[in-house]
Design an enzyme around this catalytic site. Structure first.
Site, PDB file in Angstrom:
ATOM      1  N   LYS A 194      -1.179  -5.786  29.448  1.00 38.46           N
ATOM      2  CA  LYS A 194      -1.609  -6.866  28.503  1.00 38.46           C
ATOM      3  C   LYS A 194      -2.263  -8.093  28.892  1.00 38.46           C
ATOM      4  O   LYS A 194      -3.289  -7.932  29.731  1.00 38.46           O
ATOM      5  CB  LYS A 194      -0.389  -7.045  27.446  1.00 38.46           C
ATOM      6  CG  LYS A 194       0.351  -5.753  27.132  1.00 38.46           C
ATOM      7  CD  LYS A 194      -0.462  -4.854  26.051  1.00 38.46           C
ATOM      8  CE  LYS A 194       0.098  -3.472  25.978  1.00 38.46           C
ATOM      9  NZ  LYS A 194       1.543  -3.479  25.449  1.00 38.46           N
ATOM     10  N   ARG A 234       5.405   6.536  46.590  1.00 33.20           N
ATOM     11  CA  ARG A 234       6.602   6.675  45.600  1.00 33.20           C
ATOM     12  C   ARG A 234       7.571   5.556  45.678  1.00 33.20           C
ATOM     13  O   ARG A 234       8.074   4.997  44.847  1.00 33.20           O
ATOM     14  CB  ARG A 234       6.867   8.017  45.323  1.00 33.20           C
ATOM     15  CG  ARG A 234       8.016   8.179  44.012  1.00 33.20           C
ATOM     16  CD  ARG A 234       8.254   9.309  43.190  1.00 33.20           C
ATOM     17  NE  ARG A 234       8.028  10.536  44.044  1.00 33.20           N
ATOM     18  CZ  ARG A 234       9.010  11.022  45.069  1.00 33.20           C
ATOM     19  NH1 ARG A 234      10.193  10.198  45.114  1.00 33.20           N
ATOM     20  NH2 ARG A 234       8.847  12.086  45.571  1.00 33.20           N
ATOM     21  N   TYR A 262       8.976  -3.365  20.124  1.00 28.35           N
ATOM     22  CA  TYR A 262       7.735  -2.732  20.226  1.00 28.35           C
ATOM     23  C   TYR A 262       7.938  -1.085  19.934  1.00 28.35           C
ATOM     24  O   TYR A 262       9.038  -0.404  20.280  1.00 28.35           O
ATOM     25  CB  TYR A 262       7.416  -2.869  21.694  1.00 28.35           C
ATOM     26  CG  TYR A 262       5.928  -2.086  22.134  1.00 28.35           C
ATOM     27  CD1 TYR A 262       4.865  -2.333  21.578  1.00 28.35           C
ATOM     28  CD2 TYR A 262       5.956  -0.969  23.018  1.00 28.35           C
ATOM     29  CE1 TYR A 262       3.772  -1.799  22.031  1.00 28.35           C
ATOM     30  CE2 TYR A 262       4.887  -0.252  23.484  1.00 28.35           C
ATOM     31  CZ  TYR A 262       3.716  -0.710  22.905  1.00 28.35           C
ATOM     32  OH  TYR A 262       2.550  -0.186  23.303  1.00 28.35           O
ATOM     33  N   ASP A 274      12.025  -8.446  26.555  1.00 28.71           N
ATOM     34  CA  ASP A 274      10.406  -8.041  26.756  1.00 28.71           C
ATOM     35  C   ASP A 274       9.710  -9.270  26.595  1.00 28.71           C
ATOM     36  O   ASP A 274       9.556  -9.832  25.336  1.00 28.71           O
ATOM     37  CB  ASP A 274      10.297  -6.943  25.801  1.00 28.71           C
ATOM     38  CG  ASP A 274       8.977  -6.231  26.046  1.00 28.71           C
ATOM     39  OD1 ASP A 274       8.073  -7.168  26.326  1.00 28.71           O
ATOM     40  OD2 ASP A 274       8.797  -5.000  25.244  1.00 28.71           O
TER      41      ASP A 274
HETATM   42  C1  LIG Z   1       2.506  -2.677  25.426  1.00 31.15           C
HETATM   43  C2  LIG Z   1       3.779  -3.026  25.153  1.00 31.15           C
HETATM   44  C3  LIG Z   1       4.655  -2.442  25.975  1.00 31.15           C
HETATM   45  C4  LIG Z   1       4.729  -0.961  26.631  1.00 31.15           C
HETATM   46  O1  LIG Z   1       3.644  -1.238  27.720  1.00 31.15           O
HETATM   47  P1  LIG Z   1       2.637   0.122  28.372  1.00 31.15           P
HETATM   48  O2  LIG Z   1       1.874  -0.813  29.559  1.00 31.15           O
HETATM   49  O3  LIG Z   1       1.881   0.278  27.380  1.00 31.15           O
HETATM   50  O4  LIG Z   1       3.557   1.055  28.683  1.00 31.15           O
HETATM   51  C5  LIG Z   1       6.143  -2.840  25.908  1.00 31.15           C
HETATM   52  N1  LIG Z   1       6.431  -3.936  25.135  1.00 31.15           N
HETATM   53  C6  LIG Z   1       5.405  -4.559  24.401  1.00 31.15           C
HETATM   54  C7  LIG Z   1       5.924  -5.862  23.678  1.00 31.15           C
HETATM   55  C8  LIG Z   1       4.043  -4.116  24.534  1.00 31.15           C
HETATM   56  O5  LIG Z   1       3.375  -4.721  23.795  1.00 31.15           O
END
Ligand SMILES: *Cc1c(COP(=O)(O)O)cnc(C)c1O
Length: 389
Positions: A203, A54, A106, A178
């Site tokens: 992603k 962890r 998001y 982000d």
């Molecule tokens: C998918 C996404 C997230 C969240 O990520 P997860 O891995 O699904 O928790 C945050 N910001 C953006 C722009 C995203 O596309």
């Protein structure tokens, strides 16, 4: 087996770096690929300082070393998802702190702030950063943190990262960017002045839609300490196996993106010519409202294309369903092309009037363009257009 120290590969080539990082792991066996360390616990007092997964694991370190190399920064911390990474950052704030947010964040970020952290006393203000004057609004509100995303999801608005950071840095306000849509290959927020660069590695970084992960990169050792604390105190750690998958996936990121960006810009141009399409949004097209800034801030326009159809919700939905190669699914950034109807999918949890205010209409669709042959993708779009016309 001893774990070699992180020997950073000294080369300027990104493609080389993502493939050859951390070759020193498992030196004795000659393994070319890193092993998976599923152990939850480690022998007390070991050389590498691991104690309990962890709070740290060799597979986290391997991935963190490649991500910090990719972002060209001192520290990277990995988490179990993008949302876990967001949680880690926000958990360092306290009651009554204000986050100044871009209004088109998001969907799950909005939900986390408004439906979870609000109950713990967090305050938020939402503004359209493309349509406001940061040199007035930031000093006026004096927030504890600024949260932006560029390009935004799903409207692909481009926010002037450097401008906001210049003002915020003078006031010592941390800025979170982000960077999931652009990836560190197309845009480097820390170089533009951001304090924290956040990525959902689920992603593009992983790129194969088979693992969940998040990461935060920073040059600040204080923030690094806070993020390590949040990982173990809140239990936001990823699994060693997911880190291993993402470490494998990232090796082809430059290659995948090159093809995806090429496909996406062709698709954006094709869509723009179609009579059933009302508006196309693609950051590097000259009809994008912030295309100039996009070209300054990003290396290319990315691989997401957003469009709005000349059709109502029902027809828009049936267009999405008619596509065969573009699978209708949430998420983005994989090698496979996806189509998403944000109003009923990714942004379903956002109140309807907010959606309309920020431009997420019922006719809006978002393409995550993959690595397929461009002719096949265009043929797929054409057959779906025929079905609805
Ligand atoms: C998918 C996404 C997230 C969240 O990520 P997860 O891995 O699904 O928790 C945050 N910001 C953006 C722009 C995203 O596309």
């Amino acid at each position: 087996m001893s774990l070699g120290k992180d020997e950073k590969i000294i080369t300027s080539g990104l493609s080389t770096r993502v493939i050859h990082h951390n070759e020193s792991y498992a030196k004795e066996t000659g393994t070319i690929m890193p092993p998976i360390f599923p152990s939850s616990t480690f022998l007390h007092g070991n050389e590498s300082g691991f104690d309990y997964t962890r709070s740290g694991n060799p597979n986290f370190r391997i991935l963190e070393s490649v991500l910090s190399s990719l972002e060209d920064c001192k520290y990277a911390n990995v988490f179990s998802s993008g949302v876990a990474a967001i949680t880690a950052i926000v958990s360092s704030l306290k009651k009554d702190d204000l986050i100044l947010c871009e209004e088109n964040l998001y969907g799950c970020t909005v939900r986390l702030f408004e439906q979870v952290f609000k109950r713990f006393g967090l305050r938020t203000v939402w503004i359209d950063f493309t349509n406001s004057i940061p040199e007035e609004i930031i000093p006026k509100l004096n927030p504890a943190m600024i949260w932006i995303e560029s390009p935004t999801n799903p409207l692909l608005k481009i926010i002037n990262i450097n401008k906001i950071c210049t003002i915020a840095n003078k006031m010592k306000i941390p800025v979170v960017v982000d960077n999931t849509f652009a990836t560190p290959i197309l845009q480097q927020p820390l170089k533009l002045g951001a304090t924290l660069s956040l990525t959902s590695t689920t992603k593009y970084i992983n790129g194969h839609s088979d693992a969940l992960g998040g990461a935060v990169c920073t040059e600040s050792s204080e923030w690094n300490t806070r993020l390590i604390f949040a990982q173990k105190a809140l239990g936001l750690n990823p699994s060693p196996f997911d880190c291993w998958l993402i470490t494998r996936g990232v090796k082809t990121l430059p290659l995948r993106l090159e093809r995806q960006v090429k496909n996406a810009s062709e698709i954006a141009n094709k869509l723009a010519d179609h009579t059933l399409i009302d508006v196309v949004r693609y950051p590097f097209r000259n009809d994008h409202p912030q295309s100039k800034l996009a070209k300054k801030q990003m290396l290319s326009g990315g691989a997401i294309v957003t469009a709005s159809l000349n059709a109502n919700e029902k027809i828009t939905y049936s267009f999405c369903k008619s596509l065969r190669l573009f699978k209708m699914a949430e998420s983005l950034g994989g090698i496979e092309s996806l189509i998403c109807h944000p109003a009923t999918m990714t942004h379903a949890s956002v109140p309807r009037e907010t959606k309309l205010k920020i431009g997420i209409t019922d006719s809006l669709i978002r393409f995550s363009v993959g690595c397929e042959d461009i002719d096949d993708l265009i043929a797929d779009l054409n057959q779906a257009f025929e079905k609805i016309s």
